[in-house]
Design a protein around this motif. Structure first.
Motif, short mmCIF file in Angstrom:
data_model
loop_
_atom_site.label_atom_id
_atom_site.label_comp_id
_atom_site.label_asym_id
_atom_site.label_seq_id
_atom_site.Cartn_x
_atom_site.Cartn_y
_atom_site.Cartn_z
N PHE A 514 0.78 -1.16 -0.07
CA PHE A 514 -0.01 -0.09 0.15
C PHE A 514 0.81 1.29 0.04
CE2 PHE A 514 -2.03 3.07 3.07
CZ PHE A 514 -2.88 3.82 2.05
N ILE A 515 1.67 1.42 0.82
CA ILE A 515 2.57 2.56 1.09
C ILE A 515 3.65 2.56 -0.06
CG2 ILE A 515 2.36 2.58 3.37
CD1 ILE A 515 5.11 1.79 3.67
N MET A 516 3.85 1.58 -0.76
CA MET A 516 5.01 1.73 -1.87
C MET A 516 4.16 1.95 -3.17
SD MET A 516 7.63 -1.58 -1.27
CE MET A 516 8.76 -0.99 -2.31
N GLU A 517 2.80 1.71 -3.18
CA GLU A 517 2.04 2.02 -4.38
C GLU A 517 2.12 3.35 -4.34
OE1 GLU A 517 0.82 1.02 -8.03
OE2 GLU A 517 1.76 -0.17 -6.64
N GLY A 518 1.87 4.05 -3.10
CA GLY A 518 1.67 5.47 -3.00
C GLY A 518 2.87 6.06 -3.45
#
Length: 724
Positions: A514-518
């Motif tokens: 999730f955070i890496m996609e952001g």
């Protein structure tokens, strides 16, 4: 004589006691037998009302009434709408018959009354409950994507008024103890025990022979006014605006339907309000979001708390910890100490210095003081709870501990030393638990002389608020150890999920996507506000850039570097991710490490609110990505949900996950997966396996292999299977 779930007994005072007691279930629910029994009972009451002084409605079960039959409701489709409408109409007829009987009717609630159970009680003229118990009262349907459809919404609105009904009962669906329910207005009177409850019910009937519901009396006026009342009309436009703010405009139809049904129903007659309530209920009940939430927050949660992932109780009886040693009095350790002491477990809180351990204990004192100040705990009880925690800097004080939880630095050597010293001092067969969030348990267990007693317990911060604990089973962890760990998590009133060992386990691994996609979206040139808003409107509680700042960028890089080293030792390489370049530039070029450093993707002005760092926009945002259309914004939302779901499916394929319920509840309770989805694997069901695979392939072609669906999903799509 046909079977009935309601017993009829009339006493010498001509008071009829109706005892709900389904002969086929351990709890009373709104199943077919109840509907038939209540219909017959109400018809008999009407026929014999001249010989009746009053009615007491109570239960022979531990609970008063458990509510609707969700096993039937979860199967409802649009084609079932006429049938649902007919059933609701009959339910309303029955409860209206009860409250317009012309005789006083009292609900004697001997136990929990949630949802449909409380709706039945609301149709009575007076409600008595036993105080000082664990029984809960409320209308929590919103948490299942529904609204109270048995007349509860209409009645509570007319009892409390529009604003109080929405804010205190309906929109959040709180479960209240009897005392709170009384102060809210849902319960009229408290009793000390069952006998006192029935005595109070009889006394009220004798004192109120002509009882009526307020809304059935001539001249009734709704508390606080109707939508046409000037004072309320002036405030009404703010209601939907506040709702959008609370839900972040995410996919939650139930709160919107509740608000609409309340406001619309308040402008018409009682019976027409019931019709409005029914229509909104049917639309929700036959929709897909309610099925997601019912599956996750009722069936999946019930399966987990019922021991679905625990070794058999026949082989491994339920175990209770008596004394827990906690290594490390930092943020995690102090939270674990608090939740342990709160359930009466003796705690040894250990740190490098007694002063550090005392600071950790002070955290518990602060939380207890707050409870006392709010009247939620007696001062002497708080003092006794705090006294359960002893502080030390010596491992010899672990003597007598039957469980030890290490919450020290994410360093193998430090954790190995903690294990060695624990084994030298705790009880011989104690349970050794590591609170690591990423390091494989099998590797950490190599420091133990008894790896069969070594297990991972991954808590989430803040421990006192987060409901989940991820139990990680290492290669050598025994069934006995797993059973003990499971029981300990339930003992401290947390929800346990069980996963098998792997790098990052389940929650950390999926949360990372999730955070890496952001960050990948930042690299693609999207405006950071669009990124954060897309996550919010997808249903995530915090945006990926904000949460990355909270975790800190350098911690993410440390985990990445350690993973690269570990994989290199195995002859493997870590696939590159577009987020890595963004993270490295933020730290190396701009010196921005996250919130703890005072600057990351956001700026953190002293005494002010965080704001997006202007340099982020200047450096990364592309002109054609500043204003994006609705379809592109929806694609950003979908990417956040798809990445988490795909990674979870991989965990399932690899055997890290073995339970659909653990996956769904773990993702919602642990990492904030949008609750409306019902969890990561239920989201795939929601989209549809073939549709999900097709869009994942399209994302993979556009954004990279991280979106490639695992073979498991392709096979399931081809065979028509779903995650059950």
């Amino acid at each position: 004589m046909s079977q009935s779930s309601i017993r009829w007994e009339k006493d010498a005072d001509n008071i009829v006691v109706l005892t709900m007691d389904d002969p086929n279930q351990s709890a009373n629910t709104m199943n077919a037998l109840y509907q038939k029994s209540m219909g017959e009972t109400v018809d008999r009451l009407i026929a014999e009302k001249n010989d009746i002084a009053g009615v007491i409605l109570t239960s022979a079960k531990k609970t008063f009434f458990a509510g609707g039959d969700l096993r039937l409701l979860i199967q409802a489709t649009a084609e079932d709408a006429p049938k649902l409408a007919a059933e609701l109409k009959e339910m309303h007829r029955q409860l209206r018959g009860l409250e317009t009987l012309g005789k006083p009717v009292v609900a004697a609630m001997n136990g929990t009354a949630l949802g449909g159970g409380l709706e039945i009680a609301l149709a009575c003229h007076h409600r008595v409950a036993i105080g000082g118990t664990k029984a809960e009262f409320g209308l929590p349907e919103v948490s299942l994507g529904l609204l109270p459809g048995g007349g509860g919404l209409t009645r509570v609105t007319r009892m409390l008024g529009i604003q109080n009904a929405l804010m205190s009962v309906l929109m959040q669906g709180p479960r209240m103890k009897a005392e709170k329910a009384q102060s809210t207005g849902l319960i009229d009177e408290l009793a000390t025990d069952a006998d006192d409850m029935l005595a109070k019910a009889r006394a009220w009937i004798k004192a109120n022979p002509n009882a009526q519901q307020p809304w059935d009396k001539s001249g009734y006026k709704m508390p606080g006014g109707t939508p046409s009342t000037p004072a309320l009309a002036m405030n009404l436009p703010a209601f939907p605006a506040n709702l959008r703010k609370q839900t972040k405009n995410a996919n939650y139809p139930a709160p919107k339907a509740i608000m609409s049904a309340v406001v619309e129903g308040a402008q018409v007659s009682f019976d027409n309000a019931l019709t409005i309530e029914s229509r909104y209920f049917i639309k929700l009940a036959t929709g897909k979001q309610a099925k997601n939430q019912i599956k996750a927050f009722f069936f999946d949660l019930q399966k987990i708390n019922g021991g679905g992932s625990r070794p058999s109780k026949d082989t491994y009886p339920v175990w209770k910890a008596k004394k827990v040693g906690i290594l490390g009095a930092g943020m995690m350790g102090q939270g674990i100490a608090y939740v342990s002491a709160m359930v009466g477990i003796e705690v040894v809180l250990l740190d490098q210095t007694v002063e550090a351990a005392e600071r950790g204990k002070a955290y518990t004192k602060g939380l207890l003081d707050k409870r006392v100040s709010k009247g939620r705990m007696a001062a002497d009880k708080a003092e006794a709870t705090l006294a359960l925690i002893s502080t030390t800097d010596s491992h010899t004080d672990l003597a007598g501990c039957d469980i030890v939880v290490e919450a020290v630095f994410e360093d193998r050597a430090v954790k190995a030393k903690a294990t060695e010293l624990s084994e030298a001092n705790a009880l011989p067969d104690f349970l050794m638990c590591s609170n690591t969030s990423t390091l494989p348990i099998t590797g950490l267990a190599k420091a133990s002389k008894k790896p069969e007693n070594f297990i991972g317990l991954h808590f989430f911060s803040p421990v006192d608020k987060m409901p989940l604990v991820e139990i990680i089973r290492g290669d050598e962890t025994s069934d006995a150890a797993l059973a003990k760990a499971f029981d300990f998590v339930l003992q401290i009133r947390k929800t346990p999920i069980v996963v098998n060992d792997s790098r990052g386990f389940f929650t950390s691994r999926v949360f990372g996507t999730f955070i890496m996609e952001g960050m990948a979206m930042v690299g693609e040139g999207y405006h950071p506000v669009s990124i954060e808003q897309a996550a919010a409107q997808a249903g995530m509680p915090v945006g990926p850039l904000a949460i990355t700042d909270e975790v800190s960028l350098d911690l993410g890089r440390k985990v990445r570097v350690q993973t690269e080293k570990d994989l290199a030792a195995e002859g493997k390489t870590l696939p590159d991710h577009p987020a890595n370049a963004i993270s490295d530039r933020m730290m190396d070029e701009f010196g921005r490490f996250g919130k703890k450093a005072g600057k990351g993707f956001y700026d953190y002005p002293e005494g002010g609110k965080k704001v997006i760092w202007p340099g982020l926009i200047e450096t990364f945002t592309k002109a054609d990505k500043v204003a994006i259309d609705e379809s592109e914004f929806e694609e950003l939302q979908a990417r956040f949900l798809y990445r988490q779901a795909i990674e979870s499916a991989r965990c399932f394929e690899e055997g890290v996950l073995t339970s659909v319920a653990d996956a769904n509840i773990g993702s919602v309770f642990g990492i904030g997966m949008a609750p409306w989805t019902g969890g990561v694997l239920q989201y795939i069901n929601y989209v549809g396996l073939p549709e999900f695979v097709a869009r994942a392939d399209a994302f993979a072609a556009k954004f990279g292999d991280r979106f490639t669906p695992p073979q498991l999903l392709r096979d399931m799509a081809a065979s028509g299977k779903t995650f059950e």
